[in-house]
Motif scaffolding. Structure first.
Motif, mmCIF file in Angstrom:
data_model
loop_
_atom_site.group_PDB
_atom_site.id
_atom_site.type_symbol
_atom_site.label_atom_id
_atom_site.label_comp_id
_atom_site.label_asym_id
_atom_site.label_seq_id
_atom_site.Cartn_x
_atom_site.Cartn_y
_atom_site.Cartn_z
ATOM 1 N N ALA A 174 -5.185 3.646 -2.550
ATOM 2 C CA ALA A 174 -6.571 3.465 -2.121
ATOM 3 C C ALA A 174 -7.452 4.171 -3.150
ATOM 4 O O ALA A 174 -7.174 5.318 -3.521
ATOM 5 C CB ALA A 174 -6.789 4.059 -0.743
ATOM 6 N N ARG B 172 -5.381 0.851 -8.298
ATOM 7 C CA ARG B 172 -5.415 -0.074 -7.157
ATOM 8 C C ARG B 172 -4.274 -1.074 -7.239
ATOM 9 O O ARG B 172 -3.645 -1.410 -6.228
ATOM 10 C CB ARG B 172 -6.765 -0.803 -7.132
ATOM 11 C CG ARG B 172 -6.921 -1.740 -5.944
ATOM 12 C CD ARG B 172 -6.919 -0.989 -4.633
ATOM 13 N NE ARG B 172 -6.713 -1.882 -3.490
ATOM 14 C CZ ARG B 172 -5.859 -1.673 -2.514
ATOM 15 N NH1 ARG B 172 -5.097 -0.579 -2.517
ATOM 16 N NH2 ARG B 172 -5.748 -2.519 -1.518
ATOM 17 N N GLU C 135 0.839 -1.201 0.000
ATOM 18 C CA GLU C 135 0.000 0.000 0.000
ATOM 19 C C GLU C 135 0.875 1.253 0.000
ATOM 20 O O GLU C 135 1.900 1.306 0.672
ATOM 21 C CB GLU C 135 -0.914 0.009 1.226
ATOM 22 C CG GLU C 135 -1.858 -1.185 1.317
ATOM 23 C CD GLU C 135 -2.951 -1.165 0.269
ATOM 24 O OE1 GLU C 135 -3.151 -0.097 -0.361
ATOM 25 O OE2 GLU C 135 -3.601 -2.214 0.065
ATOM 26 N N GLY D 4 -1.213 0.154 -5.720
ATOM 27 C CA GLY D 4 -1.168 0.314 -4.272
ATOM 28 C C GLY D 4 -1.880 1.538 -3.724
ATOM 29 O O GLY D 4 -1.787 1.820 -2.524
ATOM 30 N N SER E 169 -4.505 8.222 -1.604
ATOM 31 C CA SER E 169 -5.805 7.814 -2.131
ATOM 32 C C SER E 169 -6.199 8.657 -3.335
ATOM 33 O O SER E 169 -5.796 9.814 -3.476
ATOM 34 C CB SER E 169 -6.877 7.921 -1.048
ATOM 35 O OG SER E 169 -7.196 9.274 -0.798
#
Length: 479
Positions: free
Chosen positions: A172, A167, A145, A170, A149
């Protein structure tokens, strides 16, 4: 059994069998029966494996078509799917709805040499449908991650393609859409006889499994403010498409019984999905028992015509100002419509919608046209023939003249969002960023009304630009 390539010298072109027209007029299921394994392998083996693959060059996504045709001919379907999906986020959808006759297949060397094009779209559909059946299609989950975002406005093909790519890297990802289902025009604009809805829904389920979060019934500017989304996310992608109908500008265009194409198609698709639709139940957006005239010559017009046939219209006619050779829609869709009972009134343009004293549409008065010199688009410009008026009965007139962008600065409450002179969003061509820092745009809202495959391509490109931007942002913040 592996097959030798260049089989076009002994194998004729063959498309998958269609269901009989009498049968398919009675439902909204897809009309093609699809390839058998032998049929797909044999047709794939017809590929000439050109040194310069014009099919790939004329595919907006640059799909490696000769490679996955060769793998299909060799019965190496899992590898064929891996190659196909490497450049396309929804190959089974493009295989169904792309106008291959205007893109890859229309550019096939075999087509130009009159041997008959390789059936690229049908093989692409077969590969991916087999991959779903065999369980080879897996969600693309990230290795790590990133802690940043992205908010995506619009859950159509461009937004979904960008969501999958981001996505996988990684980020959001949250996708916001004003409709109650994800998929945009794939769900509500394209009829089931071209694209059954479970095909779209399983793609959306796959994205959810990868960790993409979907927010239906979210109308930006009303349900949530645009500024709030910018504060919530490190970057925002606008991929809303274009939904505003181009107006029919003839006397009587405002009469009851004159409807925009998208309203008609959305109602039909909702009914097919099991929804209760008041405008359909009342008969307003239901062609059953009516004389229907559709004005326009693109793929949306073909969708309306073929939908009206399935709804049990009394008669269905297409009014188009040019001839068949000069229409913008897919010739395959025209052929399907004719098979199903649509009547085309070529070289004719609407002059007025008539109410015949009923205060609602009852007829269309039209004018015969002839083709003059070519216009700026390269097509011959239609010119009216004086004194050639005629009348068509029409209880339901559907205007399918194309789409224009909505006024997003006004809808979003964001006057600083710059527009082009066409009303589309203005972006930096190198970064795909709008006039607002950290806000990107892709698909029809930038390009104008176009094809699903172009939206997928630009969604993928936007994801790469957003990833670059956020990576640079993270480096600056760390230094």
């Amino acid at each position: 059994m592996p097959r030798k390539m260049l089989s076009f010298t002994r194998l004729a072109q063959q498309q998958p069998a269609k269901r009989p027209a009498d049968e398919r007029r009675g439902d909204f299921a897809e009309i093609s029966r699809g390839f058998t394994p032998d049929g797909a392998g044999d047709q794939a083996s017809r590929c000439e494996q050109c040194g310069i693959p014009f099919c790939s060059l004329h595919c907006p996504l640059g799909n490696n078509i000769p490679d996955w045709l060769m793998l299909t001919a060799a019965d190496r379907l899992e590898e064929a799917y891996a190659v196909s999906s490497a450049t396309n986020n929804m190959p089974e959808i493009c295989g169904r709805i792309c106008p291959q006759d205007r893109l890859c297949e229309g550019s096939c060397v075999l087509e130009q040499s009159r041997h008959g094009t390789v059936t690229i779209g049908a093989v692409e559909k077969y590969i991916t449908d087999t991959a779903w059946e065999k369980g080879w299609v897996k969600p693309r989950t990230p290795a790590a991650e990133r802690g940043q975002s992205v908010g995506i406005i619009g859950a159509g093909p461009g937004g979904l393609a960008a969501a999958e790519e981001l996505r996988a890297l990684g980020f959001a990802v949250d996708v916001y859409d004003r409709h109650d289902r994800m998929g945009g025009l794939l769900i509500y604009g394209i009829p089931g006889f071209k694209l059954e809805k479970h095909v779209v829904e399983r793609r959306i389920d796959l994205l959810e499994q990868a960790g993409v979060r979907f927010h239906p019934n979210t109308d930006v500017g009303r349900t949530v403010s645009f500024d709030e989304l910018r504060q919530r996310h490190d970057a925002v992608l606008i991929a809303t498409g274009v939904y505003k109908a181009r107006a029919l500008s003839v006397p009587g265009a405002g009469l009851p019984g004159v409807e925009p194409a998208l309203s008609y198609l959305i109602a039909a698709n909702r009914v097919s999905l099991g929804d209760s639709v008041e405008e359909f139940d009342s008969g307003r957006l239901n062609a059953a028992g009516k004389d229907v005239v559709v004005i326009g010559g693109g793929d949306t017009a073909m969708d309306c015509l073929r939908t009206a046939i399935r709804q049990g219209a009394n008669s269905v006619k297409c009014l188009y100002r040019r001839d068949r050779a000069n229409m913008p829609g897919s010739q395959r869709e025209v052929a399907n419509a004719i098979d199903e009972g649509v009547e085309f009134v070529w070289l004719s343009a609407p002059e007025a919608v008539l109410d015949e004293g009923s205060e609602r549409a009852k007829a269309v008065r039209a004018l015969r046209m002839r083709l003059g010199v070519a216009d700026a688009s390269g097509r011959q410009a239609p010119q009216p023939i004086e004194g050639s008026q005629f009348t068509l009965p029409a209880d339901l007139v559907i205007s399918a003249l194309g789409f224009e962008p909505e006024n997003l600065p006004e809808l979003f409450g964001c006057p600083d969002l710059a527009l082009s002179r066409w009303g589309t969003l203005e972006v930096d061509p190198a970064t795909m960023m709008t006039s607002l820092p950290g806000v990107f745009a892709a698909g029809d809202i930038v390009r104008g009304a176009s094809l699903v495959v172009w939206a997928v391509k630009e969604g993928r490109d936007a994801a790469a630009r957003i990833a670059d931007h956020l990576s640079q942002t993270a480096v600056r913040q760390a230094s």
